[in-house]
Scaffold this motif. Sequence first.
Motif, PDB file in Angstrom:
ATOM      1  N   LYS A 105      11.208   4.544   6.948  1.00  0.00           N
ATOM      2  CA  LYS A 105      12.414   3.734   6.760  1.00  0.00           C
ATOM      3  C   LYS A 105      11.630   2.469   6.102  1.00  0.00           C
ATOM      4  O   LYS A 105      12.634   1.940   5.196  1.00  0.00           O
ATOM      5  CB  LYS A 105      12.757   3.278   8.228  1.00  0.00           C
ATOM      6  CG  LYS A 105      13.963   3.396   9.000  1.00  0.00           C
ATOM      7  CD  LYS A 105      14.386   2.883   9.854  1.00  0.00           C
ATOM      8  CE  LYS A 105      15.108   3.201  11.186  1.00  0.00           C
ATOM      9  NZ  LYS A 105      14.960   3.113  12.433  1.00  0.00           N
ATOM     10  N   ILE A 106      10.662   2.122   6.430  1.00  0.00           N
ATOM     11  CA  ILE A 106       9.947   0.846   5.798  1.00  0.00           C
ATOM     12  C   ILE A 106       9.926   1.815   4.153  1.00  0.00           C
ATOM     13  O   ILE A 106       9.010   0.519   3.118  1.00  0.00           O
ATOM     14  CB  ILE A 106       9.067   0.288   6.226  1.00  0.00           C
ATOM     15  CG1 ILE A 106       7.833   0.626   6.006  1.00  0.00           C
ATOM     16  CG2 ILE A 106       9.467  -0.106   7.494  1.00  0.00           C
ATOM     17  CD1 ILE A 106       6.982   0.146   6.052  1.00  0.00           C
ATOM     18  N   GLU A 108      12.231   2.962   2.416  1.00  0.00           N
ATOM     19  CA  GLU A 108      13.011   3.135   1.481  1.00  0.00           C
ATOM     20  C   GLU A 108      13.452   4.538   1.408  1.00  0.00           C
ATOM     21  O   GLU A 108      14.575   5.354   0.992  1.00  0.00           O
ATOM     22  CB  GLU A 108      13.399   2.796   0.568  1.00  0.00           C
ATOM     23  CG  GLU A 108      12.727   1.081   0.635  1.00  0.00           C
ATOM     24  CD  GLU A 108      13.532   0.249  -0.947  1.00  0.00           C
ATOM     25  OE1 GLU A 108      12.692   0.242  -1.459  1.00  0.00           O
ATOM     26  OE2 GLU A 108      14.217  -0.374  -0.433  1.00  0.00           O
TER      27      GLU A 108
ATOM     28  N   LYS B   2      17.047  -1.150  -2.374  1.00  0.00           N
ATOM     29  CA  LYS B   2      18.640  -0.512  -2.058  1.00  0.00           C
ATOM     30  C   LYS B   2      19.337  -1.008  -0.729  1.00  0.00           C
ATOM     31  O   LYS B   2      18.482  -2.141  -0.273  1.00  0.00           O
ATOM     32  CB  LYS B   2      18.574   0.964  -1.246  1.00  0.00           C
ATOM     33  CG  LYS B   2      17.062   1.499  -2.050  1.00  0.00           C
ATOM     34  CD  LYS B   2      17.398   2.779  -2.052  1.00  0.00           C
ATOM     35  CE  LYS B   2      16.061   3.937  -2.068  1.00  0.00           C
ATOM     36  NZ  LYS B   2      15.807   4.847  -2.081  1.00  0.00           N
ATOM     37  N   LYS B   4      20.841   0.474   1.686  1.00  0.00           N
ATOM     38  CA  LYS B   4      19.764   0.029   2.684  1.00  0.00           C
ATOM     39  C   LYS B   4      19.133  -0.688   3.641  1.00  0.00           C
ATOM     40  O   LYS B   4      18.959  -1.098   4.120  1.00  0.00           O
ATOM     41  CB  LYS B   4      19.493   2.053   2.806  1.00  0.00           C
ATOM     42  CG  LYS B   4      19.397   2.315   4.572  1.00  0.00           C
ATOM     43  CD  LYS B   4      19.225   4.041   4.402  1.00  0.00           C
ATOM     44  CE  LYS B   4      18.479   4.128   5.025  1.00  0.00           C
ATOM     45  NZ  LYS B   4      17.348   5.097   5.239  1.00  0.00           N
ATOM     46  N   THR B   5      18.278  -0.852   2.772  1.00  0.00           N
ATOM     47  CA  THR B   5      17.419  -1.707   2.943  1.00  0.00           C
ATOM     48  C   THR B   5      17.269  -3.289   2.878  1.00  0.00           C
ATOM     49  O   THR B   5      17.216  -4.097   3.911  1.00  0.00           O
ATOM     50  CB  THR B   5      16.537  -1.805   1.536  1.00  0.00           C
ATOM     51  OG1 THR B   5      15.637  -0.624   1.350  1.00  0.00           O
ATOM     52  CG2 THR B   5      14.845  -2.813   1.770  1.00  0.00           C
ATOM     53  N   TYR B   8      19.302  -3.214   6.425  1.00  0.00           N
ATOM     54  CA  TYR B   8      17.465  -3.255   7.578  1.00  0.00           C
ATOM     55  C   TYR B   8      17.307  -4.885   7.612  1.00  0.00           C
ATOM     56  O   TYR B   8      16.711  -5.361   8.462  1.00  0.00           O
ATOM     57  CB  TYR B   8      16.574  -2.693   7.058  1.00  0.00           C
ATOM     58  CG  TYR B   8      15.384  -2.481   7.173  1.00  0.00           C
ATOM     59  CD1 TYR B   8      14.717  -2.456   8.731  1.00  0.00           C
ATOM     60  CD2 TYR B   8      14.620  -3.635   7.214  1.00  0.00           C
ATOM     61  CE1 TYR B   8      13.776  -2.630   9.426  1.00  0.00           C
ATOM     62  CE2 TYR B   8      13.577  -4.209   7.371  1.00  0.00           C
ATOM     63  CZ  TYR B   8      13.330  -3.231   8.825  1.00  0.00           C
ATOM     64  OH  TYR B   8      11.191  -4.052   9.217  1.00  0.00           O
ATOM     65  N   PHE B 218      11.036  -6.013   1.287  1.00  0.00           N
ATOM     66  CA  PHE B 218      10.689  -5.608   2.557  1.00  0.00           C
ATOM     67  C   PHE B 218      10.446  -6.172   4.010  1.00  0.00           C
ATOM     68  O   PHE B 218      11.207  -6.731   4.761  1.00  0.00           O
ATOM     69  CB  PHE B 218      10.169  -3.775   2.992  1.00  0.00           C
ATOM     70  CG  PHE B 218      10.656  -3.334   3.533  1.00  0.00           C
ATOM     71  CD1 PHE B 218      12.134  -2.480   3.227  1.00  0.00           C
ATOM     72  CD2 PHE B 218      10.326  -2.910   5.314  1.00  0.00           C
ATOM     73  CE1 PHE B 218      13.075  -1.048   4.117  1.00  0.00           C
ATOM     74  CE2 PHE B 218      11.289  -2.285   5.877  1.00  0.00           C
ATOM     75  CZ  PHE B 218      12.362  -0.980   5.181  1.00  0.00           C
TER      76      PHE B 218
END
Lengths: 228, 302
Positions: A105-106, A108, B2, B4-5, B8, B218
């Motif tokens: 997940k991290i 991506e 992204k 998605k990131t 998150y 992130f």
Amino acid sequence: MIRFENITKVYPNGVKALDNISLEIEKGEFVFIVGNSGSGKTTLIKILMKELDANEGKLYIDEQDVTHVKHKKVPKIRRKMGVVFQDFRLLSNMTVYNNVAFALKITETATRKIRRAVPMVLSMVGLNKKSDRYPHELSGGEQQRAALARAIINNPQILLCDEPTGNLDPKTSWEIMKLLLDINLRGTTVVVVTHNREVVNAMKKRVITIKGGTVAKDIQKGDYGYED
Amino acid sequence: MKIKTFGYCVEQGIINLYKNRLMTLASIGTISACILIIGVFYSIVSNVDFMVSEIQNNIGVAVFFEEGITQERIDELNTIIEQREEVYSITYISADEAWEGFKEEYFEGREQLLTGFEDENPLKDSASFQVFLGDIDKQEVLVTFIDALPGVSHIREDRQVTNVIKSISDLIKYFSIALIAILIIISVFLISNTVRLTIELRKREINIMKYVGATDTFIRGPFIIEGAVIGLVGALIPLGIVYYFYSDIISRIMEKYILLDDYLMFMPVGDIFIRLVPLSILIGAGIGIVGSMLTIHKHLKV
Ligand SMILES: Nc1ncnc2c1ncn2[C@@H]1O[C@H](COP(=O)(O)OP(=O)(O)O)[C@@H](O)[C@H]1O
Ligand SMILES: [Mg+2]
């Protein structure tokens, strides 16, 4: 694959943990690193992971000089490596599945890919039946397997293990070592820091002995010649 | 990054907020207080400014002429004064108009008191210019100029009223700027504390993220989101409060001071909000983001 050239690491408090160390590890090798507690093994791993910067000398990974890379480049280097520690370092609020998926997940990765990869790697380490368990519901060996699964799910070129069996009984230690060997047979370079004399002696792999921050011995098909 | 990131980061940020809910509420509380005060003072200052400018437009200076002045000279003066840049408008009020206005204002409905004045204008020398200024600060300069013109006898100013209002408005402005600055600092500090707690709470997780090669964005994203959400919620609550009470309070003031009807002019809530909303959101999110960035910088060595 990995090359230390005259690397010296001095901690801010003045302790010289690595003293002009040079060594080279080839692609696909399986290497044990042994030595007394406090001899500098963990520091060596941290330098390799770019968690610490060397004070002197040069570090090459994949023929690339990474001694002084920009902070922003570090994640890219780390994605070439998987790491496993003595204390497993799983996230207690996540299931085994999610702990492993976390690594994807991290970085991506697409969800679809995650759903395919996690069960595969879990079955490789023999945990496919326990993917919905939480870490505290697992034995030490199983937790270390989960940690291993997380370390290799990104298909790293290098697997670094800092005393991976330090908290495990002999039988479980052997199982973990066999897994590391499996991973190595699939082409991953494996570096294992350990105090496990029996395993080292039995496996007949390269053994690098660290003493006082320098390489005291470096023997192919060596044994744990070091007296604790 | 992204999408998605980003998703998150938002998800993790909100989870952080929930795990840390006491500190979250405390930070939202201070930001809200801060922005509520900004909102209240902004409303007051805008309205006072609005009133000052309205009053300015209604209270000009009156320029009176020397006895026996000719109509040509009056026209000349008109042109000279009109050309001054301080002048917003100038109106000539003849003696008869002045008298009519006076009668209307003071004798309306009691015209019988005026018997005997029907033919004669008691204000026959009271022809004047009503001069209105664009900016009340320029009044002194203009008055000095006009006073020196030949043909002008004297000038009547209502400067006191406007000056008092003006200085009150300035005082409120300075006071609110100081207060807001202090509150912003407190808010940044509190947010930074909240984020520091979350970082503490998630140290293990952050470490693991680093080991598996998570990028700075992130790792930091959720904390930035955390701060931003606190800031945004902290801005929306007081905006709601101000919006809800604004009209109510104004109508109460109007009722209570009905005699000051001529002076009390309020801006509609929409005119206030068109600037207050972006201002508050900017300040709120700004405080939130700056607060968490400061903490990340200090406590999150990635
Ligand atoms: N963060 C640190 N700050 C200061 N000294 C340290 C730090 N980490 C390790 N050391 C010192 O550096 C030396 C090597 O430590 P380490 O690499 O952890 O050894 P090992 O892993 O072989 O037990 C020891 O003397 C240790 O006390
Ligand atoms: Mg160690």
